[in-house]
Design an enzyme around this catalytic site. Structure first.
Site, PDB file in Angstrom:
ATOM      1  CG  ASP A 115      -0.667  -0.132   2.651  1.00  0.00           C
ATOM      2  OD1 ASP A 115       0.750   0.008   2.611  1.00  0.00           O
ATOM      3  OD2 ASP A 115      -1.270  -0.144   3.458  1.00  0.00           O
ATOM      4  CB  SER A 116       4.729   1.714  -0.297  1.00  0.00           C
ATOM      5  OG  SER A 116       4.770   0.598  -1.137  1.00  0.00           O
TER       6      SER A 116
ATOM      7  CG  ASP B  82       0.541  -4.028   2.152  1.00  0.00           C
ATOM      8  OD1 ASP B  82       0.804  -4.787   2.946  1.00  0.00           O
ATOM      9  OD2 ASP B  82       1.310  -3.071   1.872  1.00  0.00           O
TER      10      ASP B  82
ATOM     11  CE  LYS C 287       3.044  -6.040   3.489  1.00  0.00           C
ATOM     12  NZ  LYS C 287       2.810  -4.789   4.464  1.00  0.00           N
TER      13      LYS C 287
ATOM     14  CD  GLU D 188       0.365  -1.708   7.961  1.00  0.00           C
ATOM     15  OE1 GLU D 188       0.042  -0.976   8.925  1.00  0.00           O
ATOM     16  OE2 GLU D 188       0.969  -1.188   7.011  1.00  0.00           O
TER      17      GLU D 188
ATOM     18  CD  GLU E  24       8.012  -0.313   7.310  1.00  0.00           C
ATOM     19  OE1 GLU E  24       6.859  -0.998   6.952  1.00  0.00           O
ATOM     20  OE2 GLU E  24       8.042   0.575   6.758  1.00  0.00           O
TER      21      GLU E  24
HETATM   22  O1  KIV Z   1       3.726  -1.091   1.642  1.00  0.00           O
HETATM   23  C1  KIV Z   1       4.559  -1.621   1.512  1.00  0.00           C
HETATM   24  O2  KIV Z   1       5.505  -1.306   0.759  1.00  0.00           O
HETATM   25  C2  KIV Z   1       5.151  -2.467   2.688  1.00  0.00           C
HETATM   26  C3  KIV Z   1       6.873  -2.513   2.743  1.00  0.00           C
HETATM   27  C4  KIV Z   1       7.504  -1.416   3.016  1.00  0.00           C
HETATM   28  C5  KIV Z   1       7.063  -3.748   3.585  1.00  0.00           C
HETATM   29  O3  KIV Z   1       4.474  -2.630   3.477  1.00  0.00           O
END
Ligand code: KIV
Length: 278
Positions: free
Chosen positions: A57-58, A96, A126, A128, A196
């Site tokens: 989600d980056s 994510d 994924k 969190e 992280e």
């Molecule tokens: O959103 C993302 O890119 C991430 C990575 C930094 C692990 O969660």
């Protein structure tokens, strides 16, 4: 005729599986994960031999230009993950789950994780956090047949509560809590955990204290693998310089240079020349 833009050149070979990742980690091979958000880069990263592509989600930061990942929606993630899958049909793709899509209740979490898998062709999601409630969600999603990766340490979806992108687990109690959370995620069936912004010694103890692979970002050298945001690794985000980041290219300079050269040619009337005209 030249290949169509966006079409994948590689459709043969067996798609990677969660078992491949587990087996590699069990053999002591470090896992290589890079984020991807579109088909073109997904193909290049896959051809470069990464073990998994993470549709992070980056995307909200490096593609959409937000300051946080919080505005990213499920539809955004599905759009980008489907593009990644088209670009890298055989890669192991992890997606994510964005803010608010897996924290509210089990039914919504299952439907949202199910949508991601069904609509994108990715193999895993994924989430969190390591609270008891997140672990219950992980268990339910795993029971549905979807591999889940956890994410501990600095969890960007909680960045307001954490006071920004800060190293987590420096104090002994916080480090012990992180190890408990990691064990809880493992017990719930997670296949791997991202760590992280965690001190190297804490990431080392967590990696030794669980039997699933840890994937570090700003978590030192002792994790079972490493992940970087593609734009950071390639030097596209040249104003972002956290201590942990090593840039393996300077693409921001290359982009500016290439576009300046194109501009110079156009202004001088030297492009297109006879070789580039019909
Ligand atoms: O959103 C993302 O890119 C991430 C990575 C930094 C692990 O969660």
């Amino acid at each position: 005729m030249s290949p169509r833009r966006g079409a994948s050149p590689r459709t043969t070979g067996r798609p990677a599986t969660v078992t491949d990742l587990r087996d590699k980690a069990a053999r002591g091979e470090r896992l290589v994960v890079v984020t991807a958000y579109d088909a073109t880069f997904a193909r290049l990263l896959d051809e470069a031999g990464v073990d998994a592509l993470l549709v992070g989600d980056s995307v909200g930061n490096v593609v959409a230009g937000y300051n946080t990942t919080l505005p990213v929606t499920l539809d955004h993630m599905i759009y980008h993950a489907a593009a990644v899958r088209r670009g890298a049909p055989n890669a192991f793709v992890i997606v994510d789950m964005p803010f608010l899509t897996y924290q509210i209740n089990e039914e919504q979490s299952l439907l949202n994780c199910g949508r991601v898998i069904q609509e994108t062709g990715a193999q895993a999601v994924k989430v969190e956090g390591g609270s008891a409630s997140i672990a219950r969600t992980v268990r339910a999603v795993v029971d549905l047949g979807i591999p889940v990766m956890g994410h501990l340490g600095f969890t960007p979806q909680s960045e307001h509560a954490l006071g920004g992108a800060r190293v987590q687990g420096r104090e002994a109690t916080a480090a012990a809590q992180m190890l408990d959370d990691a064990r809880r995620l493992e017990d719930a069936g997670a296949f791997s955990i991202v760590l992280e912004l965690v001190p190297a010694n804490v990431a080392e103890s967590i990696t030794a204290g669980i039997s699933i692979p840890t994937i570090g970002i700003g978590a030192g050298p002792h994790c079972s693998g490493q992940v970087l945001v593609m734009h950071d690794l390639l030097g596209l985000t040249d104003t972002f310089s956290p201590k942990f980041l090593k840039r393996y290219a300077t693409l921001a300079d290359d982009v500016r240079g290439a576009v300046r050269a194109f501009g110079d040619d156009v202004r001088a009337g030297t492009y297109p020349d006879a070789d580039h005209s019909f």
